[in-house]
Motif scaffolding. Structure first.
Motif, PDB file in Angstrom:
ATOM      1  N   ALA A  86      29.774  43.356 -45.393  1.00 15.42           N
ATOM      2  CA  ALA A  86      30.698  43.901 -46.391  1.00 15.42           C
ATOM      3  C   ALA A  86      30.547  43.200 -47.736  1.00 15.42           C
ATOM      4  N   MET A  87      29.966  41.989 -47.718  1.00  8.86           N
ATOM      5  CA  MET A  87      29.828  41.217 -48.957  1.00  8.86           C
ATOM      6  C   MET A  87      28.400  41.404 -49.462  1.00  8.86           C
ATOM      7  N   THR A  88      28.157  42.510 -50.160  1.00  5.12           N
ATOM      8  CA  THR A  88      26.815  42.786 -50.675  1.00  5.12           C
ATOM      9  C   THR A  88      26.891  43.789 -51.803  1.00  5.12           C
ATOM     10  N   PHE A  89      25.750  44.011 -52.430  1.00  2.00           N
ATOM     11  CA  PHE A  89      25.595  45.020 -53.469  1.00  2.00           C
ATOM     12  C   PHE A  89      25.550  46.399 -52.818  1.00  2.00           C
ATOM     13  N   ALA A  90      25.978  47.397 -53.557  1.00  2.00           N
ATOM     14  CA  ALA A  90      26.109  48.764 -53.031  1.00  2.00           C
ATOM     15  C   ALA A  90      24.840  49.287 -52.358  1.00  2.00           C
ATOM     16  N   ASP A 111      31.241  30.040 -44.617  1.00  2.00           N
ATOM     17  CA  ASP A 111      30.547  28.966 -45.347  1.00  2.00           C
ATOM     18  C   ASP A 111      29.298  29.445 -46.090  1.00  2.00           C
ATOM     19  N   THR A 112      28.499  30.335 -45.468  1.00  2.00           N
ATOM     20  CA  THR A 112      27.255  30.774 -46.133  1.00  2.00           C
ATOM     21  C   THR A 112      27.383  32.132 -46.813  1.00  2.00           C
ATOM     22  N   PHE A 113      28.444  32.868 -46.538  1.00  2.00           N
ATOM     23  CA  PHE A 113      28.693  34.218 -47.082  1.00  2.00           C
ATOM     24  C   PHE A 113      27.721  35.255 -46.525  1.00  2.00           C
ATOM     25  N   LEU A 142      22.429  36.570 -49.188  1.00  2.00           N
ATOM     26  CA  LEU A 142      23.260  36.575 -50.393  1.00  2.00           C
ATOM     27  C   LEU A 142      23.022  35.344 -51.267  1.00  2.00           C
ATOM     28  N   PHE A 143      22.885  35.578 -52.549  1.00  2.00           N
ATOM     29  CA  PHE A 143      22.703  34.543 -53.577  1.00  2.00           C
ATOM     30  C   PHE A 143      21.408  33.748 -53.377  1.00  2.00           C
ATOM     31  N   LEU A 164      16.209  44.683 -40.337  1.00  2.00           N
ATOM     32  CA  LEU A 164      15.643  44.860 -41.682  1.00  2.00           C
ATOM     33  C   LEU A 164      16.291  43.811 -42.584  1.00  2.00           C
ATOM     34  N   ALA A 165      15.512  42.913 -43.130  1.00  2.00           N
ATOM     35  CA  ALA A 165      16.072  41.857 -43.981  1.00  2.00           C
ATOM     36  C   ALA A 165      16.207  42.361 -45.418  1.00  2.00           C
ATOM     37  N   ASP A 166      17.431  42.370 -45.950  1.00  2.00           N
ATOM     38  CA  ASP A 166      17.624  42.685 -47.374  1.00  2.00           C
ATOM     39  C   ASP A 166      17.462  41.370 -48.139  1.00  2.00           C
ATOM     40  N   ALA A 167      16.212  41.140 -48.572  1.00  2.00           N
ATOM     41  CA  ALA A 167      15.879  39.910 -49.295  1.00  2.00           C
ATOM     42  C   ALA A 167      15.767  40.189 -50.792  1.00  2.00           C
ATOM     43  N   ALA A 168      16.583  41.134 -51.276  1.00  2.00           N
ATOM     44  CA  ALA A 168      16.538  41.478 -52.699  1.00  2.00           C
ATOM     45  C   ALA A 168      16.782  40.248 -53.578  1.00  2.00           C
ATOM     46  N   GLN A 169      17.579  39.287 -53.059  1.00  4.69           N
ATOM     47  CA  GLN A 169      17.928  38.117 -53.873  1.00  4.69           C
ATOM     48  C   GLN A 169      17.171  36.861 -53.441  1.00  4.69           C
ATOM     49  N   SER A 170      16.274  36.966 -52.457  1.00  3.62           N
ATOM     50  CA  SER A 170      15.809  35.726 -51.828  1.00  3.62           C
ATOM     51  C   SER A 170      14.310  35.558 -51.651  1.00  3.62           C
ATOM     52  N   TYR A 171      13.489  36.391 -52.312  1.00  2.45           N
ATOM     53  CA  TYR A 171      12.048  36.142 -52.196  1.00  2.45           C
ATOM     54  C   TYR A 171      11.780  34.727 -52.711  1.00  2.45           C
ATOM     55  N   GLY A 172      11.007  33.941 -51.940  1.00  2.00           N
ATOM     56  CA  GLY A 172      10.767  32.541 -52.324  1.00  2.00           C
ATOM     57  C   GLY A 172      11.592  31.565 -51.502  1.00  2.00           C
TER      58      GLY A 172
END
Ligand code: PLP
Length: 376
Positions: A86-90, A111-113, A142-143, A164-172
């Motif tokens: 529930a805590m994510t981008f649309a 703790d990690t969201f 997230l983040f 399916l990993a949503d790694a939109a914010q986490s490549y690297g």
């Protein structure tokens, strides 16, 4: 005398560092003229796959399309349940609805969201009771911090679900020495300009070790093209990455590892400065975040944000409303225990200026202002 403004994300500092390289890379594309699927696109795909040690990379037009291409390739559709935090981008839930499947919301960890494996179990039971067929889990990093992939993979495996990993914010980012791109069945990455690895427009990619999935997505991103250009074998999209954006990303890849290291130094400095002032981010042991955002938890967040704005400190709230409460998604099913942690976070999170070129003196100014704003 007022101090110079602090940028929330300073893309100009990175451009200065790269000097003429990006301009030259773009000029090369203008000269060769292969704007669609030019050589830079293939070079970038190889580079992104090697960096993550994934077998295949399929670039595409955005992080959203990366998510959608994977779900389309798996033939997810009406009657299927896809589990999203529930805590994510649309975009994470939007792509599910676009396939005709039903997004089912889970809560996140305090703790990690990131996605809570226990809430995932709860949501799977809700989906089954509602006559939906559980198919896919989409954890979000997230983040920039990897989700609890070992815990979530266990739940996915025990129910026969794809991950399916949503790694939109986490490549690297990495977890237990493995870079993002190797977790689950496929990983979606975004190159939106404000992400840790951003281009100068929209862009995205899928990483996977599944050769059949990669081949199917290569077809789907060009209208479901078959062996013959005018025999379409599936209903697809126009979802290619522009050659110019690939050329930009190739230059940014040259400094990306160093930028991730700088982000870590900056995050550590914030944590030193703010540990007694607010709840600072918790990173799992074994995890390295890509630090897309540095996010505090603060009671009375809106007032604090207002005071920071008056002090000339830009901040952002990701996200002011849990996705499960937003108009387009509020009728979607969710874990029986609801999404209370996501709802609390939406009232308390506050992201500070974060980019690899943030100076120590500016961080001290931000931290001092946060201290004053928390205890006015
Ligand atoms: C940015 C983002 C996306 C979408 O990426 P775009 O490239 O903007 O389409 C998807 N999921 C999450 C969690 C994001 O932060």
């Amino acid at each position: 005398m007022t101090a110079p403004p602090i940028a929330f994300i300073d893309l100009q500092a990175q451009r200065t560092r790269l000097g003429a390289k990006i301009d030259e890379a773009i000029t090369r594309v203008l000269d060769h003229g292969r704007f669609i699927m030019g050589p830079e696109v293939h070079e970038l795909e190889a580079r992104l796959a090697t960096f993550a040690k994934a077998n295949h990379c399929v670039s595409c037009s955005s992080g959203t399309d990366a998510l959608l291409l994977i779900l389309m390739a798996w033939e997810i559709g009406p009657g299927d349940a896809v589990f999203v935090p529930a805590m994510t981008f649309a975009a994470t839930a939007e792509v599910v609805s676009l396939t005709g499947a039903t997004p089912v919301f889970t809560d996140v960890l305090n703790d990690t969201f990131n996605m809570d494996p226990a809430s995932l179990e709860d949501a799977i039971a809700v989906a089954r009771a509602g006559d939906l067929t559980p198919r896919v889990v989409i954890p979000v990093d997230l983040f920039g911090q990897p989700a609890d992939y070992p815990g979530l993979q266990d739940v996915a495996d025990s129910h026969g679900l794809r991950l399916l990993a949503d790694a939109a914010q986490s490549y690297g980012a990495s977890l237990d020495g493995k870079r993002v791109g190797l977790f689950g069945d496929a990983t979606a990455v975004s190159f939106f300009p404000a992400k840790p690895l951003g281009c100068y427009g929209d862009g995205g990619a899928v990483l996977t070790d599944d050769a059949g999935l990669a081949q199917k997505m290569r077809s789907l991103r060009v209208h479901g093209q078959g062996g013959n250009k005018y025999d379409n074998v599936a209903v697809g999209l126009n979802a290619r990455l522009d050659t110019i954006q690939a050329a930009v990303l190739l230059q940014k890849m040259e400094i990306f590892e160093d930028e991730i290291e700088r982000r870590q130094v900056i995050a550590d400095r914030y944590t030193d400065l703010l540990a007694n002032v607010a709840v600072t981010p918790k990173v799992l042991s074994g995890a390295v975040s890509a630090w897309a955002q540095y996010t505090l938890r603060i009671q009375g967040r809106d007032a604090v944000q207002g005071r920071l704005k008056e002090a000339g400190i830009p901040t952002a709230v990701y996200y002011p409303m849990a996705l499960s409460d937003q108009t387009a998604y509020r009728d979607c099913p969710r874990a029986a225990a609801g999404t209370p942690v996501s709802q609390a976070l939406s009232r308390e999170v506050l992201s500070l200026p974060m980019h690899p070129y943030l100076e120590a003196a500016d961080q001290e100014r931000v931290a001092g202002a946060v201290k004053d704003a928390v205890n006015p």
